[in-house]
Design a protein around this motif. Structure first.
Motif, PDB file in Angstrom:
ATOM      1  N   ARG A  23       0.831  -1.211   0.000  1.00  0.00           N
ATOM      2  CA  ARG A  23       0.000   0.000   0.000  1.00  0.00           C
ATOM      3  C   ARG A  23       0.858   1.250   0.000  1.00  0.00           C
ATOM      4  NH1 ARG A  23      -2.910  -2.434   4.356  1.00  0.00           N
ATOM      5  NH2 ARG A  23      -4.310  -3.922   3.363  1.00  0.00           N
ATOM      6  N   ALA A  24       2.074   1.136   0.551  1.00  0.00           N
ATOM      7  CA  ALA A  24       2.948   2.315   0.642  1.00  0.00           C
ATOM      8  C   ALA A  24       3.637   2.613  -0.691  1.00  0.00           C
ATOM      9  CB  ALA A  24       3.985   2.099   1.732  1.00  0.00           C
ATOM     10  N   GLY A  25       3.507   1.723  -1.667  1.00  0.00           N
ATOM     11  CA  GLY A  25       4.155   1.942  -2.969  1.00  0.00           C
ATOM     12  C   GLY A  25       3.375   2.921  -3.836  1.00  0.00           C
ATOM     13  N   THR A  26       3.933   3.199  -5.035  1.00  0.00           N
ATOM     14  CA  THR A  26       3.276   4.096  -5.984  1.00  0.00           C
ATOM     15  C   THR A  26       3.146   3.397  -7.341  1.00  0.00           C
ATOM     16  OG1 THR A  26       4.502   5.860  -4.905  1.00  0.00           O
ATOM     17  CG2 THR A  26       3.341   6.429  -6.948  1.00  0.00           C
ATOM     18  N   PRO A  27       1.919   3.231  -7.870  1.00  0.00           N
ATOM     19  CA  PRO A  27       0.661   3.522  -7.207  1.00  0.00           C
ATOM     20  C   PRO A  27       0.424   2.554  -6.055  1.00  0.00           C
ATOM     21  CG  PRO A  27       0.283   2.349  -9.282  1.00  0.00           C
ATOM     22  CD  PRO A  27       1.746   2.595  -9.200  1.00  0.00           C
ATOM     23  N   SER A  28      -0.365   3.000  -5.126  1.00  0.00           N
ATOM     24  CA  SER A  28      -0.647   2.173  -3.959  1.00  0.00           C
ATOM     25  C   SER A  28      -1.391   0.908  -4.401  1.00  0.00           C
ATOM     26  CB  SER A  28      -1.507   2.994  -2.998  1.00  0.00           C
ATOM     27  OG  SER A  28      -1.883   2.201  -1.916  1.00  0.00           O
ATOM     28  N   LEU A  29      -0.956  -0.195  -3.876  1.00  0.00           N
ATOM     29  CA  LEU A  29      -1.522  -1.474  -4.301  1.00  0.00           C
ATOM     30  C   LEU A  29      -2.335  -2.070  -3.158  1.00  0.00           C
ATOM     31  CD1 LEU A  29      -1.384  -3.528  -6.611  1.00  0.00           C
ATOM     32  CD2 LEU A  29       0.712  -4.406  -5.614  1.00  0.00           C
ATOM     33  N   ASN A  30      -3.618  -2.252  -3.407  1.00  0.00           N
ATOM     34  CA  ASN A  30      -4.470  -2.793  -2.348  1.00  0.00           C
ATOM     35  C   ASN A  30      -5.276  -3.972  -2.888  1.00  0.00           C
ATOM     36  OD1 ASN A  30      -6.035  -3.266  -0.145  1.00  0.00           O
ATOM     37  ND2 ASN A  30      -7.148  -1.320  -0.203  1.00  0.00           N
ATOM     38  N   TYR A  31      -4.935  -5.167  -2.466  1.00  0.00           N
ATOM     39  CA  TYR A  31      -5.653  -6.365  -2.931  1.00  0.00           C
ATOM     40  C   TYR A  31      -6.883  -6.665  -2.077  1.00  0.00           C
ATOM     41  CZ  TYR A  31      -1.763  -7.664  -6.021  1.00  0.00           C
ATOM     42  OH  TYR A  31      -0.822  -7.706  -7.019  1.00  0.00           O
ATOM     43  N   TRP A  32      -7.054  -5.941  -1.003  1.00  0.00           N
ATOM     44  CA  TRP A  32      -8.128  -6.272  -0.068  1.00  0.00           C
ATOM     45  C   TRP A  32      -9.482  -5.748  -0.537  1.00  0.00           C
ATOM     46  CZ3 TRP A  32      -6.526  -5.936   5.773  1.00  0.00           C
ATOM     47  CH2 TRP A  32      -5.313  -6.617   5.951  1.00  0.00           C
ATOM     48  N   ALA A  33     -10.519  -6.458  -0.165  1.00  0.00           N
ATOM     49  CA  ALA A  33     -11.886  -5.945  -0.299  1.00  0.00           C
ATOM     50  C   ALA A  33     -12.261  -5.410   1.090  1.00  0.00           C
ATOM     51  CB  ALA A  33     -12.812  -7.086  -0.692  1.00  0.00           C
TER      52      ALA A  33
END
Ligand code: PMV
Length: 320
Positions: free
Chosen positions: A250-260
């Motif tokens: 999530r802290a990366g760019t773009p933020s990566l969020n696999y969660w629902a």
């Protein structure tokens, strides 16, 4: 007469200490070692037949496989044909006993079953070490699905990847009480592949180096805790590793969020269960679904508790 067809099976695996990031993209060499357990109920069965045509045909659960899946398999077959001097093209029929590309490690069992089927078809008698190296080049985590049980993928140091393969540390029946509940929130395929997601994290996340250090340091204690069948230590190290990995993404760019949204709700639910003395821990891969680590005696209670919160959840109880 030469064999025309061969079938092989492989189980998915779930990493307790994760692999997320490559030091060599072409050879699928990881930045760190990882450790997994096999999930007996999440199985891929692959049948491979020599084809008279000049291309490979890939069927997933009876239908033409999605493009991304087909490309990944074709790339792998190109590598395999060159490595083992094989000329044939194939019809590949693959079946998963669980949702494909939904964070339940279908690529791991898929490539492991494919490599085993190729080995059988040509009676190559490839050693488990070589099979693991070979499967690694389909999908990194597939190298951990050649063997069942508790498996360590040593990152290795050799530039050609010859020492980057997985080995069984303990057999599948080492700790019969340990079990996993695979909780499926969505069956949809993920938007960002793990290959792209890893690259983004490695290149852009300011938290990546810290995760690498911490994750590497969890290996020795978790191996000792598995040996002693200590669920509290195994569970807390596995959960910490997965949650830190997702924070890092999530802290990366773009933020990566696999969660629902539901992923977060269920993580809290499991953490709350622990306050009432139930040893249950979560781990999550590149998708919204969760795997809950627990002991068999608590399985039914957790199963019912989850369903009482949300009747739409699909929960697959798994053993190692
Ligand atoms: O092998 P891949 O490219 O599908 O990557 C798997 C990555 C994780 O599942 C998130 C972690 C792991 O170690 O299996």
């Amino acid at each position: 007469m030469e064999k025309q067809t061969a079938t092989a099976h492989a189980c998915a695996n779930i990493a307790l200490i994760k692999y997320w990031g490559k030091r060599d993209e072409a050879l699928f060499l990881p930045t760190k070692s990882s450790l997994s357990i096999s999930l007996k109920q999440l199985q891929t069965t692959t049948t491979i037949t020599r084809s008279p045509m000049a291309h490979d045909e890939i069927l997933l659960d009876g239908n033409p496989a999605p493009d991304a899946f087909t490309h990944a398999i074709r790339d792998f077959l190109t590598y395999f044909r060159a490595a083992y001097r094989i000329r044939n093209y194939f019809i590949i029929k693959t079946h998963n006993s669980f949702p494909t590309s939904a964070g339940l490690a279908s690529s791991a069992s898929g490539f492991a079953a494919l490599v085993k089927a190729l080995d059988k078809l040509y009676t190559l008698r490839i050693s488990p070490k070589e099979l693991s190296i070979c499967a690694r080049q389909g999908s990194g985590s597939a190298c951990r699905s050649i063997e069942r049980g508790f498996v360590l993928w040593n990152k290795g140091d050799a530039p050609d990847g010859s020492d980057s393969y997985a080995e069984q540390l303990f057999a599948h029946d080492h700790w019969p009480e340990l079990c996993v509940l695979a909780v499926v929130i969505h069956k949809r395929a993920k938007k960002t592949s793990s290959r792209v997601g890893m690259q983004q994290t490695v290149l852009t996340s300011p938290l990546y180096q810290q995760w690498l250090t911490d994750s590497q340091e969890r290996l020795e204690p978790i191996i000792q805790a598995i040996k002693q069948k200590d669920i509290l230590t195994v569970g807390s190290l596995a959960e910490a590793d997965a949650l830190q990995m997702h924070t890092c993404m999530r802290a990366g760019t773009p933020s990566l969020n696999y969660w629902a949204p539901q992923t977060k709700t269920l993580v809290h639910l499991i953490q709350q269960l622990r306050t009432s003395g139930i040893p249950a821990y979560v781990t999550i891969d590149a998708g919204p679904n969760l795997k809950i680590l627990t002991l068999k005696k608590h399985k039914l209670f957790i199963f019912r508790h989850l369903l009482s919160q949300d009747r739409t959840l699909k929960i697959i109880p798994c053993t190692i």
